[in-house]
Design a protein around this motif. Sequence first.
Motif, mmCIF file in Angstrom:
data_model
loop_
_atom_site.group_PDB
_atom_site.id
_atom_site.type_symbol
_atom_site.label_atom_id
_atom_site.label_comp_id
_atom_site.label_asym_id
_atom_site.label_seq_id
_atom_site.Cartn_x
_atom_site.Cartn_y
_atom_site.Cartn_z
ATOM 1 N N SER A 72 22.317 69.317 104.345
ATOM 2 C CA SER A 72 20.963 69.737 103.629
ATOM 3 C C SER A 72 21.479 71.337 103.328
ATOM 4 C CB SER A 72 19.727 69.511 103.426
ATOM 5 O OG SER A 72 19.478 70.248 104.411
ATOM 6 N N HIS A 73 20.758 72.266 102.283
ATOM 7 C CA HIS A 73 21.294 73.329 102.030
ATOM 8 C C HIS A 73 22.424 74.009 102.272
ATOM 9 C CE1 HIS A 73 16.941 72.114 103.271
ATOM 10 N NE2 HIS A 73 16.462 73.753 103.131
ATOM 11 N N ALA A 74 22.354 74.907 102.783
ATOM 12 C CA ALA A 74 24.617 75.372 102.565
ATOM 13 C C ALA A 74 25.280 75.111 103.205
ATOM 14 C CB ALA A 74 24.273 76.961 103.678
ATOM 15 N N SER A 75 24.906 73.689 104.145
ATOM 16 C CA SER A 75 25.737 73.560 104.586
ATOM 17 C C SER A 75 25.513 72.005 103.743
ATOM 18 C CB SER A 75 25.072 72.968 106.368
ATOM 19 O OG SER A 75 25.464 73.599 107.135
ATOM 20 N N ALA A 76 25.429 71.542 102.645
ATOM 21 C CA ALA A 76 25.827 70.274 102.052
ATOM 22 C C ALA A 76 26.157 71.207 100.832
ATOM 23 C CB ALA A 76 24.556 69.741 101.519
ATOM 24 N N ALA A 77 25.901 72.177 100.406
ATOM 25 C CA ALA A 77 26.782 72.879 99.403
ATOM 26 C C ALA A 77 28.433 73.280 99.842
ATOM 27 C CB ALA A 77 26.348 74.597 99.036
ATOM 28 N N ALA A 78 28.287 73.521 101.048
ATOM 29 C CA ALA A 78 29.660 73.826 101.307
ATOM 30 C C ALA A 78 31.162 72.056 101.347
ATOM 31 C CB ALA A 78 29.801 73.960 102.858
ATOM 32 N N LEU A 79 30.297 71.361 101.991
ATOM 33 C CA LEU A 79 30.422 69.977 101.843
ATOM 34 C C LEU A 79 31.454 69.392 100.336
ATOM 35 C CD1 LEU A 79 28.805 67.908 104.313
ATOM 36 C CD2 LEU A 79 30.960 69.190 105.158
ATOM 37 N N LEU A 80 30.112 70.399 99.046
ATOM 38 C CA LEU A 80 30.523 70.372 98.053
ATOM 39 C C LEU A 80 31.885 71.117 97.289
ATOM 40 C CD1 LEU A 80 26.857 69.473 96.629
ATOM 41 C CD2 LEU A 80 28.402 67.916 97.046
ATOM 42 N N GLY A 81 31.773 71.956 98.099
ATOM 43 C CA GLY A 81 32.846 73.022 98.261
ATOM 44 C C GLY A 81 32.200 73.688 96.760
ATOM 45 N N LEU A 94 20.563 70.885 108.386
ATOM 46 C CA LEU A 94 19.681 69.393 108.063
ATOM 47 C C LEU A 94 17.782 69.728 107.997
ATOM 48 C CD1 LEU A 94 21.967 69.975 110.832
ATOM 49 C CD2 LEU A 94 22.121 67.459 110.467
ATOM 50 N N THR A 95 17.900 67.867 107.046
ATOM 51 C CA THR A 95 16.976 68.176 106.690
ATOM 52 C C THR A 95 16.432 66.640 107.427
ATOM 53 O OG1 THR A 95 16.681 68.915 104.412
ATOM 54 C CG2 THR A 95 15.177 67.057 104.772
ATOM 55 N N LEU A 96 15.176 66.660 107.965
ATOM 56 C CA LEU A 96 14.511 65.568 108.684
ATOM 57 C C LEU A 96 14.548 64.314 108.178
ATOM 58 C CD1 LEU A 96 13.002 67.460 111.264
ATOM 59 C CD2 LEU A 96 14.135 66.428 111.423
ATOM 60 N N LEU A 97 14.782 63.139 107.760
ATOM 61 C CA LEU A 97 14.849 62.449 107.124
ATOM 62 C C LEU A 97 12.584 61.680 107.108
ATOM 63 C CD1 LEU A 97 17.523 59.660 106.821
ATOM 64 C CD2 LEU A 97 16.732 61.742 105.213
ATOM 65 N N SER A 119 17.119 58.431 96.520
ATOM 66 C CA SER A 119 17.464 58.711 95.213
ATOM 67 C C SER A 119 18.101 59.769 95.746
ATOM 68 C CB SER A 119 17.266 59.063 94.154
ATOM 69 O OG SER A 119 15.823 59.317 94.611
ATOM 70 N N HIS A 120 17.713 60.871 96.527
ATOM 71 C CA HIS A 120 18.671 62.203 96.529
ATOM 72 C C HIS A 120 19.974 62.124 97.970
ATOM 73 C CE1 HIS A 120 13.691 64.921 95.540
ATOM 74 N NE2 HIS A 120 14.832 64.014 94.813
ATOM 75 N N VAL A 121 19.876 61.539 98.915
ATOM 76 C CA VAL A 121 21.305 60.830 99.530
ATOM 77 C C VAL A 121 22.178 60.505 99.077
ATOM 78 C CG1 VAL A 121 21.844 59.644 101.164
ATOM 79 C CG2 VAL A 121 18.747 60.337 101.433
ATOM 80 N N TRP A 122 23.568 61.433 99.047
ATOM 81 C CA TRP A 122 24.478 60.850 98.892
ATOM 82 C C TRP A 122 25.383 60.762 100.020
ATOM 83 C CZ3 TRP A 122 28.286 64.125 95.253
ATOM 84 C CH2 TRP A 122 28.054 64.341 93.424
ATOM 85 N N PHE A 129 24.987 63.572 103.036
ATOM 86 C CA PHE A 129 24.363 64.576 102.720
ATOM 87 C C PHE A 129 23.352 64.311 102.039
ATOM 88 C CE2 PHE A 129 28.273 64.760 101.316
ATOM 89 C CZ PHE A 129 28.799 65.077 100.215
ATOM 90 N N LEU A 130 22.401 65.594 100.800
ATOM 91 C CA LEU A 130 21.591 65.556 99.775
ATOM 92 C C LEU A 130 22.333 65.996 98.645
ATOM 93 C CD1 LEU A 130 18.886 67.668 101.518
ATOM 94 C CD2 LEU A 130 19.245 65.068 101.184
ATOM 95 N N ASP A 131 21.845 65.389 97.537
ATOM 96 C CA ASP A 131 22.792 65.110 96.301
ATOM 97 C C ASP A 131 22.804 66.364 96.029
ATOM 98 O OD1 ASP A 131 20.252 65.564 94.546
ATOM 99 O OD2 ASP A 131 20.261 63.385 94.188
ATOM 100 N N PRO A 132 23.928 66.998 95.025
ATOM 101 C CA PRO A 132 23.749 68.416 94.172
ATOM 102 C C PRO A 132 22.300 68.849 93.440
ATOM 103 C CG PRO A 132 25.343 66.768 93.831
ATOM 104 C CD PRO A 132 24.779 65.659 94.134
ATOM 105 N N ALA A 133 21.781 67.880 93.260
ATOM 106 C CA ALA A 133 20.235 68.279 92.515
ATOM 107 C C ALA A 133 19.634 68.969 93.917
ATOM 108 C CB ALA A 133 20.272 67.814 91.868
#
Length: 343
Positions: A72-81, A94-97, A119-122, A129-133
Motif C-alpha cells: 500500500s501507500h508509496a510502495s503500491a504507487a511505485a508498483l503502479l509506476g 503494507l496495510t494489514l488486512l 474491492s480495494h485489492v488489485w 496491492f491496493l487499487d489506484p484510488a
Amino acid sequence: MANLPTCFTRAEALADGWSARRLDAAVLGGRLERIVPGLYADADAWSTMPPWDRHRAIARTASRTTPDAIISHASAAALLGLPMPPHPPQLATLTLLDDSRTSREDSWRRFHRGATPPSHVWIRKGTPFLDPARTVVDCLRDMRPGDALAVVDAALRRGLVTSAGLAAMREHQRRWPGIAVADLLLALADGRRESWLESVSAYVFASWEAPPGVPQVVVRDEHGRFVARVDVGWEGLGVVGEADGRGKYLLDAPPDVGQEEAAARKVVAQGVRESRLRDLGLEVLRWETADVLGRQEEFRERWESALGRARPDVVTARFECSCCARPPTDCASATRTDRFRGS
C-alpha cells in the motif's frame, strides 16, 4: 539462486535448501548482499538496480512473506509506476488486512491499519496491492505533500483514477488521520501536469499563496500562430513558467547524438523559444529541482521579481489549454478535480 527471486528472506532461502552456513558464506564471499538482517539479494543484480527498483523488489518480498498484509501507500504507487521522489523510503509499506491487529514495523517493513474491503485489492502478475484510488488517497494522507500531489496528478493523467472515484475513496477514509491534508491536495490536483517536478512546484507555489497557474498552456501570437507550450501559465499576471529537469533536455535526442550535445542543442532552442515568448510581452520564469527542494527562499524572490517586472497590460499572447484547445479556465479535461475546489 535460480529458484529464488532477486530479493528474498532467510526463511525463503532455507526453504529452498540453503543452510545458514552457506548463506553466511555467500555474504562473506560477495555473492549475496545482506540488505538488512534476514533479507538478502543477489549481489550483482542488486548493485545495478535503480533505488526505486530495489524498493519495488523489497515490497514484493514483503507481500510474499506477510500473508495478512498487502502492499500500500508509496510502495503500491511505485508498483503502479506513478512518479516518485528521487529517494525511496527505507521501509516497504503494507496495510494489514485484519484491521483489529497491530504489528510493529521492523527493519524493512512498515505496517498501516485501515478497513480494506475486497474491492480495494488489485492483483497484478501475482502481486496483490491496493487499487489506484485507495493508493492515491493513502499517499495524499501519508507522503510529503509535493510528492503526494505528483502521485495524484499522474494517476489522473493516466486514467488510473477519476475525480468521482477519488471522492468516493475520500469518503471511505473521512475519519482517517491526514484526511484534511488530502483534501487540500485534491483541490490542487490537475492531470495536465506531466512530471514530478511540475507537481512539486505547484505545491510550492500554493504554499506561497500564489495564484494558481494553468499547467501545459499553449501560447499563440496575436495572429493565432503557435509559439510554444509552457509548463505553467499565469495569463492574468503575464507570466509563464518552465520546470527544467535535466531529463527534459534529453528527450527525443537522436540516437547518434551524445547526451551533452543533445542537452546543448535543447538549451539553444529554449533560448530562441524564450525570446519569442518575451516578444509577446510575457515574463518567463525558469526553475529546476534544486530550487523547489533546497533553495525555496531564493526561488520565491525570483518569482516575486518576475511578478514585479511583468506587464500584463502589454501582453499580446493568446493562451489556450493544451488538452482541449479551449481557454485555460474552461478546460474540458476529465483529469481535473474541480469538485474539491472552492470547498
